[in-house]
Design a protein around this motif. Structure first.
Motif, PDB file in Angstrom:
ATOM      1  N   ARG A  86     -38.577 -12.080  36.713  1.00 39.70           N
ATOM      2  CA  ARG A  86     -37.903 -12.150  35.422  1.00 39.70           C
ATOM      3  C   ARG A  86     -38.759 -12.925  34.427  1.00 39.70           C
ATOM      4  O   ARG A  86     -38.931 -12.504  33.274  1.00 39.70           O
ATOM      5  CB  ARG A  86     -36.539 -12.816  35.600  1.00 39.70           C
ATOM      6  CG  ARG A  86     -35.607 -12.606  34.428  1.00 39.70           C
ATOM      7  CD  ARG A  86     -34.184 -12.945  34.809  1.00 39.70           C
ATOM      8  NE  ARG A  86     -33.953 -14.379  34.937  1.00 39.70           N
ATOM      9  CZ  ARG A  86     -33.380 -14.966  35.967  1.00 39.70           C
ATOM     10  NH1 ARG A  86     -33.014 -14.248  37.012  1.00 39.70           N
ATOM     11  NH2 ARG A  86     -33.170 -16.264  35.982  1.00 39.70           N
TER      12      ARG A  86
ATOM     13  N   SER B 103     -41.916 -10.827  33.486  1.00 39.16           N
ATOM     14  CA  SER B 103     -41.638  -9.717  32.570  1.00 39.16           C
ATOM     15  C   SER B 103     -41.315 -10.201  31.161  1.00 39.16           C
ATOM     16  O   SER B 103     -41.514  -9.470  30.188  1.00 39.16           O
ATOM     17  CB  SER B 103     -40.475  -8.877  33.107  1.00 39.16           C
ATOM     18  OG  SER B 103     -39.277  -9.632  33.140  1.00 39.16           O
ATOM     19  N   GLU B 104     -40.817 -11.435  31.049  1.00 37.97           N
ATOM     20  CA  GLU B 104     -40.482 -11.988  29.740  1.00 37.97           C
ATOM     21  C   GLU B 104     -41.630 -12.794  29.132  1.00 37.97           C
ATOM     22  O   GLU B 104     -41.486 -13.340  28.036  1.00 37.97           O
ATOM     23  CB  GLU B 104     -39.236 -12.866  29.858  1.00 37.97           C
ATOM     24  CG  GLU B 104     -37.977 -12.064  30.210  1.00 37.97           C
ATOM     25  CD  GLU B 104     -36.795 -12.939  30.540  1.00 37.97           C
ATOM     26  OE1 GLU B 104     -36.970 -14.186  30.551  1.00 37.97           O
ATOM     27  OE2 GLU B 104     -35.702 -12.400  30.803  1.00 37.97           O
TER      28      GLU B 104
ATOM     29  N   VAL C 260     -33.988  -6.999  38.855  1.00 41.29           N
ATOM     30  CA  VAL C 260     -34.230  -7.631  37.556  1.00 41.29           C
ATOM     31  C   VAL C 260     -34.085  -6.615  36.432  1.00 41.29           C
ATOM     32  O   VAL C 260     -33.505  -6.905  35.378  1.00 41.29           O
ATOM     33  CB  VAL C 260     -35.638  -8.277  37.536  1.00 41.29           C
ATOM     34  CG1 VAL C 260     -36.007  -8.746  36.134  1.00 41.29           C
ATOM     35  CG2 VAL C 260     -35.694  -9.450  38.514  1.00 41.29           C
TER      36      VAL C 260
ATOM     37  N   ARG D 267     -30.458  -5.846  35.848  1.00 41.35           N
ATOM     38  CA  ARG D 267     -29.845  -6.958  35.110  1.00 41.35           C
ATOM     39  C   ARG D 267     -30.164  -6.866  33.616  1.00 41.35           C
ATOM     40  O   ARG D 267     -29.282  -7.000  32.767  1.00 41.35           O
ATOM     41  CB  ARG D 267     -30.344  -8.295  35.665  1.00 41.35           C
ATOM     42  CG  ARG D 267     -29.885  -9.515  34.871  1.00 41.35           C
ATOM     43  CD  ARG D 267     -30.498 -10.789  35.441  1.00 41.35           C
ATOM     44  NE  ARG D 267     -30.083 -11.947  34.658  1.00 41.35           N
ATOM     45  CZ  ARG D 267     -30.719 -12.388  33.589  1.00 41.35           C
ATOM     46  NH1 ARG D 267     -31.800 -11.735  33.150  1.00 41.35           N
ATOM     47  NH2 ARG D 267     -30.286 -13.456  32.933  1.00 41.35           N
ATOM     48  N   ARG D 268     -31.426  -6.611  33.281  1.00 44.84           N
ATOM     49  CA  ARG D 268     -31.812  -6.507  31.874  1.00 44.84           C
ATOM     50  C   ARG D 268     -31.123  -5.319  31.211  1.00 44.84           C
ATOM     51  O   ARG D 268     -30.685  -5.404  30.064  1.00 44.84           O
ATOM     52  CB  ARG D 268     -33.338  -6.364  31.764  1.00 44.84           C
ATOM     53  CG  ARG D 268     -33.818  -6.144  30.342  1.00 44.84           C
ATOM     54  CD  ARG D 268     -35.322  -6.084  30.259  1.00 44.84           C
ATOM     55  NE  ARG D 268     -35.939  -7.379  30.521  1.00 44.84           N
ATOM     56  CZ  ARG D 268     -37.229  -7.617  30.427  1.00 44.84           C
ATOM     57  NH1 ARG D 268     -38.056  -6.639  30.086  1.00 44.84           N
ATOM     58  NH2 ARG D 268     -37.716  -8.813  30.663  1.00 44.84           N
ATOM     59  N   ARG D 269     -31.024  -4.239  31.950  1.00 47.87           N
ATOM     60  CA  ARG D 269     -30.350  -3.044  31.426  1.00 47.87           C
ATOM     61  C   ARG D 269     -28.895  -3.346  31.090  1.00 47.87           C
ATOM     62  O   ARG D 269     -28.386  -2.931  30.040  1.00 47.87           O
ATOM     63  CB  ARG D 269     -30.446  -1.937  32.486  1.00 47.87           C
ATOM     64  CG  ARG D 269     -29.718  -0.647  32.204  1.00 47.87           C
ATOM     65  CD  ARG D 269     -30.058   0.336  33.331  1.00 47.87           C
ATOM     66  NE  ARG D 269     -29.291   1.569  33.220  1.00 47.87           N
ATOM     67  CZ  ARG D 269     -28.126   1.786  33.794  1.00 47.87           C
ATOM     68  NH1 ARG D 269     -27.564   0.828  34.533  1.00 47.87           N
ATOM     69  NH2 ARG D 269     -27.495   2.935  33.659  1.00 47.87           N
TER      70      ARG D 269
ATOM     71  N   LEU E  51     -27.602  -6.314  30.396  1.00 51.79           N
ATOM     72  CA  LEU E  51     -27.559  -7.241  29.260  1.00 51.79           C
ATOM     73  C   LEU E  51     -27.771  -6.503  27.945  1.00 51.79           C
ATOM     74  O   LEU E  51     -27.101  -6.790  26.942  1.00 51.79           O
ATOM     75  CB  LEU E  51     -28.613  -8.336  29.434  1.00 51.79           C
ATOM     76  CG  LEU E  51     -28.349  -9.373  30.535  1.00 51.79           C
ATOM     77  CD1 LEU E  51     -29.543 -10.316  30.665  1.00 51.79           C
ATOM     78  CD2 LEU E  51     -27.079 -10.165  30.231  1.00 51.79           C
ATOM     79  N   GLN E  52     -28.702  -5.553  27.938  1.00 54.99           N
ATOM     80  CA  GLN E  52     -28.959  -4.780  26.720  1.00 54.99           C
ATOM     81  C   GLN E  52     -27.741  -3.950  26.336  1.00 54.99           C
ATOM     82  O   GLN E  52     -27.398  -3.855  25.154  1.00 54.99           O
ATOM     83  CB  GLN E  52     -30.173  -3.880  26.928  1.00 54.99           C
ATOM     84  CG  GLN E  52     -31.502  -4.638  26.977  1.00 54.99           C
ATOM     85  CD  GLN E  52     -32.682  -3.736  27.287  1.00 54.99           C
ATOM     86  OE1 GLN E  52     -32.522  -2.615  27.764  1.00 54.99           O
ATOM     87  NE2 GLN E  52     -33.884  -4.226  27.027  1.00 54.99           N
TER      88      GLN E  52
END
Length: 202
Positions: free
Chosen positions: A51, A54-55, A186, A189-191, A193-194
């Motif tokens: 995470r 990637s950020e 991960v 999770r990002r998907r 959140l978006q």
């Protein structure tokens, strides 16, 4: 043409770098998960490392092991519970392997489905982990996400199936693939959140 090709090359390079980091993280995960009871803590450290990578946040071998120690300190009971659940499912499969058990195919399929869903819940919880988080809260959110985000659940179930198939074919492949599975958690999770941000914006 050159202005278009440059971002594409850059995107390819970033994607390949993330893939390579997933493979490397799989090796770190495998080392941390050798005692088996440490699998949840190793997954949490691997997911947090990917995470951060990637950020664009600073992360390293040292930070991975620091996260692993913290996740193990607060989550060793989770590791014991995971082993207990795995033993129960394995015993169920051992019983179903005997001749004369009625409904063997259906019960075996149900056992594999339960095992896969349990793995997706663990992956979601690990992807959410951060120092100070309680595993009980993480699993509560992971269960909710598994139920409401069916697309993400399908992605993770597919990843678990691929990991199982590659490990069956050649067990060494499970090492790098474990890192890819953490990377998938991960990404899911990002998907989610978006999507939540988009829904909030509407």
């Amino acid at each position: 043409m050159a202005a278009i090709a440059r971002p594409r090359r850059q995107a390819f390079g970033e994607g390949f770098a993330l893939f390579a980091e997933c493979l490397l993280t799989g090796v770190w995960f495998a080392l941390a998960a050798i005692p088996v009871v440490t699998v949840p803590a190793a997954l949490a450290a691997a997911s947090r490392h990917l995470r951060a990578f990637s950020e664009g946040d600073p992360t390293s071998w040292g930070s991975f092991w620091a996260d692993f120690r913290e996740a193990w300190r607060t989550g060793w009971k989770t590791g014991l519970a995971m082993i207990g659940a795995a033993l129960v499912l394995s015993l169920n499969l051992a019983v179903l392997a005997q001749e004369g058990v009625p409904g063997r195919p259906g019960f075996a399929l149900a056992t594999f489905v339960v095992a896969g869903l349990a793995a997706t819940v663990l992956l979601r919880a690990a992807a959410e982990w951060a120092p100070g988080e309680r595993w009980r809260d993480l699993f509560a959110r992971a269960l909710d996400g598994t139920r409401t985000d069916l697309g993400g659940t399908g992605i993770l179930l597919g990843g678990v199936a691929v990991l199982a198939a590659t490990a069956w074919a050649l067990w060494l492949l499970a090492v790098p693939m474990a890192g890819c599975l953490a990377g998938a958690a991960v990404a899911v999770r990002r998907r989610a959140l978006q999507r939540a941000e988009e829904d909030a914006g509407e």
